[in-house]
Design a protein around this motif. Structure first.
Motif, PDB file in Angstrom:
ATOM      1  N   LYS A 246      79.404  30.399 -52.037  1.00 55.34           N
ATOM      2  CA  LYS A 246      80.824  30.186 -52.686  1.00 55.34           C
ATOM      3  C   LYS A 246      81.075  31.483 -53.551  1.00 55.34           C
ATOM      4  O   LYS A 246      81.929  31.903 -53.565  1.00 55.34           O
ATOM      5  N   VAL A 249      81.690  34.455 -51.388  1.00 56.61           N
ATOM      6  CA  VAL A 249      83.009  34.500 -50.751  1.00 56.61           C
ATOM      7  C   VAL A 249      84.128  34.764 -51.897  1.00 56.61           C
ATOM      8  O   VAL A 249      85.108  35.316 -51.536  1.00 56.61           O
ATOM      9  N   ASN A 250      83.698  34.058 -52.939  1.00 59.07           N
ATOM     10  CA  ASN A 250      84.753  34.480 -54.234  1.00 59.07           C
ATOM     11  C   ASN A 250      84.850  35.853 -54.446  1.00 59.07           C
ATOM     12  O   ASN A 250      85.930  36.466 -54.890  1.00 59.07           O
ATOM     13  N   TYR A 253      86.918  37.494 -51.781  1.00 58.97           N
ATOM     14  CA  TYR A 253      88.242  37.005 -52.206  1.00 58.97           C
ATOM     15  C   TYR A 253      89.235  37.962 -53.165  1.00 58.97           C
ATOM     16  O   TYR A 253      90.201  38.541 -53.206  1.00 58.97           O
ATOM     17  N   LEU A 270      84.255  28.971 -43.213  1.00 60.94           N
ATOM     18  CA  LEU A 270      84.289  28.819 -44.590  1.00 60.94           C
ATOM     19  C   LEU A 270      84.437  27.093 -45.042  1.00 60.94           C
ATOM     20  O   LEU A 270      84.861  26.818 -46.154  1.00 60.94           O
ATOM     21  N   SER A 274      85.157  27.446 -49.346  1.00 61.30           N
ATOM     22  CA  SER A 274      86.250  27.800 -49.697  1.00 61.30           C
ATOM     23  C   SER A 274      87.613  27.487 -49.159  1.00 61.30           C
ATOM     24  O   SER A 274      87.563  27.194 -47.810  1.00 61.30           O
ATOM     25  N   LYS A 275      88.558  26.973 -50.160  1.00 59.45           N
ATOM     26  CA  LYS A 275      89.742  26.558 -49.564  1.00 59.45           C
ATOM     27  C   LYS A 275      90.795  27.555 -49.805  1.00 59.45           C
ATOM     28  O   LYS A 275      92.046  27.312 -49.717  1.00 59.45           O
ATOM     29  N   THR A 276      90.392  28.836 -50.417  1.00 57.78           N
ATOM     30  CA  THR A 276      91.420  29.730 -50.908  1.00 57.78           C
ATOM     31  C   THR A 276      91.980  30.700 -49.834  1.00 57.78           C
ATOM     32  O   THR A 276      92.981  31.459 -49.829  1.00 57.78           O
ATOM     33  N   LYS A 290      93.832  36.188 -46.857  1.00 59.76           N
ATOM     34  CA  LYS A 290      94.089  35.919 -48.294  1.00 59.76           C
ATOM     35  C   LYS A 290      95.639  35.956 -48.645  1.00 59.76           C
ATOM     36  O   LYS A 290      96.303  36.938 -48.293  1.00 59.76           O
TER      37      LYS A 290
END
Length: 291
Positions: A246, A249-250, A253, A270, A274-276, A290
């Motif tokens: 997480k 991956v953040n 992003y 993912l 992550s759900k972003t 993104k």
């Protein structure tokens, strides 16, 4: 001088790792790199490190942990440690179906957007680049796609890895036969020159790739990467636990420009991480966008 005396006459194959030593070493590796070693890999772990303990003249894994924490040579040993806990199996044009999807959909979309905005600039980040086959493959794909137009573009591929040995090899740009096991013959003939038993990559390909040593667990260093249109991180997050996945991956992003893409390995996703990102499904690949 080392803090620990040599173990004279000790057979290196007699060194065993206890449960407590495994947990302590595993936690130390996680703290420093974010790589989580599952308990199921304990004996593989033991056999991989046993030779190194013998080279250092250490009689136990406890002594090795003390070496990593307190010895005057601990910084240099951390380089060796990271090399032993990672796998650097790679080749040029690895996973061709995914690369085809990347070229025909993801890269085409980004290039079309940049052209429309009259911004002839492209930044790609290859995170966990190993010995350079992936970022050099991306450079070749760009040369094939843009042709003579490539001279009008400002393209930078930032390539990073945890292993100094891999970064040094990547910068050298010299590869053995097995690095081409997934490479079309036409690509090798066009972009490499034979150098004895090895193959040297063309300067035009290497010019746009910038290699640097980097630990994905060090958030401050990640911020030095230029904002990217595409991030490649294939077969890397499989080494991380959910928390580290997480965090990484953040970071990807945050690094990506709006509309940018994250590409993972074909066995990675993912899901639960992550759900972003919006998953975009293509034949042979998933691209995470993104928005």
């Amino acid at each position: 001088m080392s803090l620990f005396s040599s173990s004279i006459g000790l057979r290196k194959d007699s060194i065993r790792i206890t449960d407590a030593e495994f947990v302590e070493l595993r936690d130390f590796i996680y703290e420093k790199s974010g790589i989580f070693v599952d308990e199921k890999r304990k004996y593989l772990f033991e056999s991989r490190f046993r030779k190194r303990l013998g080279e250092l003249g250490l009689s136990s894994f406890s002594d090795y942990i003390k070496f990593l924490k307190f010895d005057s040579a601990r910084r240099e040993e951390m380089v060796r440690l990271f090399e032993m806990v990672t796998t650097n199996e790679t080749s040029f044009f690895r996973d061709q179906k995914q690369l085809d999807a990347f070229r025909d959909h993801v890269l085409k979309d980004v290039i079309d957007q940049q052209r429309a905005a009259k911004k002839m600039e492209l930044n790609i980040w290859s995170a966990g680049c190993s010995s350079g086959e992936e970022p050099y493959t991306l450079s070749i794909i760009l040369h094939e796609m843009l042709g003579l137009e490539i001279s009008r573009w400002r393209i930078r591929i930032s390539a990073n890895d945890l292993s100094k040995a891999m970064i040094d090899k990547a910068r050298e740009g010299l590869y053995p036969e097995y690095a081409f096991k997934t490479t079309p013959d036409a690509m090798r003939k066009k972009y490499f020159k034979q150098d004895g038993d090895l193959w040297r990559i063309n300067r035009d390909v290497t010019r746009m790739v910038d290699f640097k040593l980097m630990n994905l667990n060090e958030s401050a260093t990640l911020k030095r990467i230029p904002r990217s249109h595409i991030v490649f991180c294939r077969n890397v997050i499989i080494y991380f636990d959910e928390s580290m996945k997480k965090r990484v991956v953040n970071s990807f992003y945050d690094n990506l420009v709006p509309g940018g893409y994250l590409m993972l390995g074909h066995s990675e996703s993912l899901h639960k991480v992550s759900k972003t990102f919006k998953p975009i499904f293509h034949p042979g690949a998933i691209a995470y966008k993104k928005e």
